[in-house]
Design an enzyme around this catalytic site. Structure first.
Site, PDB file in Angstrom:
ATOM      1  CG  HIS A 119      16.970  -6.366  39.948  1.00 30.24           C
ATOM      2  ND1 HIS A 119      16.222  -5.703  40.896  1.00 30.24           N
ATOM      3  CD2 HIS A 119      16.990  -7.679  40.323  1.00 30.24           C
ATOM      4  CE1 HIS A 119      15.796  -6.574  41.801  1.00 30.24           C
ATOM      5  NE2 HIS A 119      16.250  -7.775  41.481  1.00 30.24           N
ATOM      6  CG  HIS A 158      12.423  -1.971  36.159  1.00 29.74           C
ATOM      7  ND1 HIS A 158      12.412  -0.703  36.690  1.00 29.74           N
ATOM      8  CD2 HIS A 158      13.067  -2.745  37.069  1.00 29.74           C
ATOM      9  CE1 HIS A 158      13.020  -0.709  37.866  1.00 29.74           C
ATOM     10  NE2 HIS A 158      13.416  -1.939  38.128  1.00 29.74           N
TER      11      HIS A 158
END
Length: 239
Positions: free
Chosen positions: A157, A206
């Protein structure tokens, strides 16, 4: 005797300054590309050394003390982060790129269309290969607030949003008439990229270094693609 005055030539330092000013944008893009690659290399080296203290401290700071399943902030913040993180996903980036590509083809902007065709698919392929190469699992330190399936390093992302929005921002800024308009467009693109990356850490999917690496490599890839196409355009005009 010919007394025709010789044409005035400014001093060498002034000519060099004018040359540098005329090439300010390519030089800035080159600097971003170099800094991004260096930053990614340093983060990858940290990963190989097993350094996790920064990652763990920041992720725990975004959770309620004593409860790793509950993020800090009001309930609406988690919902907003889920909405923001979707802006860096393949469906949204792909749709925006297709809309922009259609417009560029209608406007007969072939080089700009080629930039879109190269940057995002190439960035996706590079990110996939790097994830497989580093093989870093997703963080298990805190609860995930969204579902994830792929590996962790570098953040897809963060990287793809940097590639997509910086590329689109550069194309829009190139069509703007005033520098303040160009600055506003690029500033908005950078802010959007930062928010998307931050949402990945907040949602617990993440490590912070995943996102930092994605930003570095995404910015380097976007500016690198832009520079290659600019150089090809200059060579074509010189012939």
């Amino acid at each position: 005797m010919d007394r025709t005055p010789l044409p005035f030539r400014p001093p060498l330092p002034r000519r060099l300054l004018r040359l540098a000013a005329g090439q300010a944008v390519p030089l800035l893009a080159l600097a971003v590309c170099a800094a991004g690659l260096l930053g990614f290399a340093l983060l990858a080296d940290m990963l190989e050394d097993g350094e996790h203290r920064f990652d763990e401290a920041l992720m725990l700071a975004l959770r309620q003390p004593g409860d790793a399943a509950q993020p800090i902030g009001p309930p609406w913040l988690a919902l907003a982060m889920r909405d923001l993180t979707a802006l860096g996903g393949i469906p949204v980036l792909g749709l925006l790129s297709l809309v922009a590509l259609g417009y560029l083809l209608l406007a007969r902007q072939g080089r700009a269309a080629l930039l879109l065709l190269v940057s995002l698919p190439g960035g996706l392929l590079l990110n996939t290969l790097l994830k497989q190469g580093f093989d870093r699992p997703r963080p298990a330190l805190v609860a995930h607030l969204v579902d994830v399936q792929t590996l962790s390093f570098p953040s897809g992302h963060a990287m793809l949003s940097a590639v997509g929005y910086l590329t689109l921002g550069a194309l829009l800024a190139g069509a703007a008439a005033q520098r303040r308009q160009q600055g506003y467009i690029m500033g908005a693109a950078v802010l959007l990229v930062l928010l998307i990356g931050a949402s990945r850490v907040y949602l617990g999917v993440h490590w912070p270094t995943d996102v930092l690496a994605g930003w570095c490599l995404g910015a380097a890839w976007a500016m690198g693609c832009w520079l290659v196409l600019q150089v090809s355009g200059w060579r074509r005009r010189d012939r």
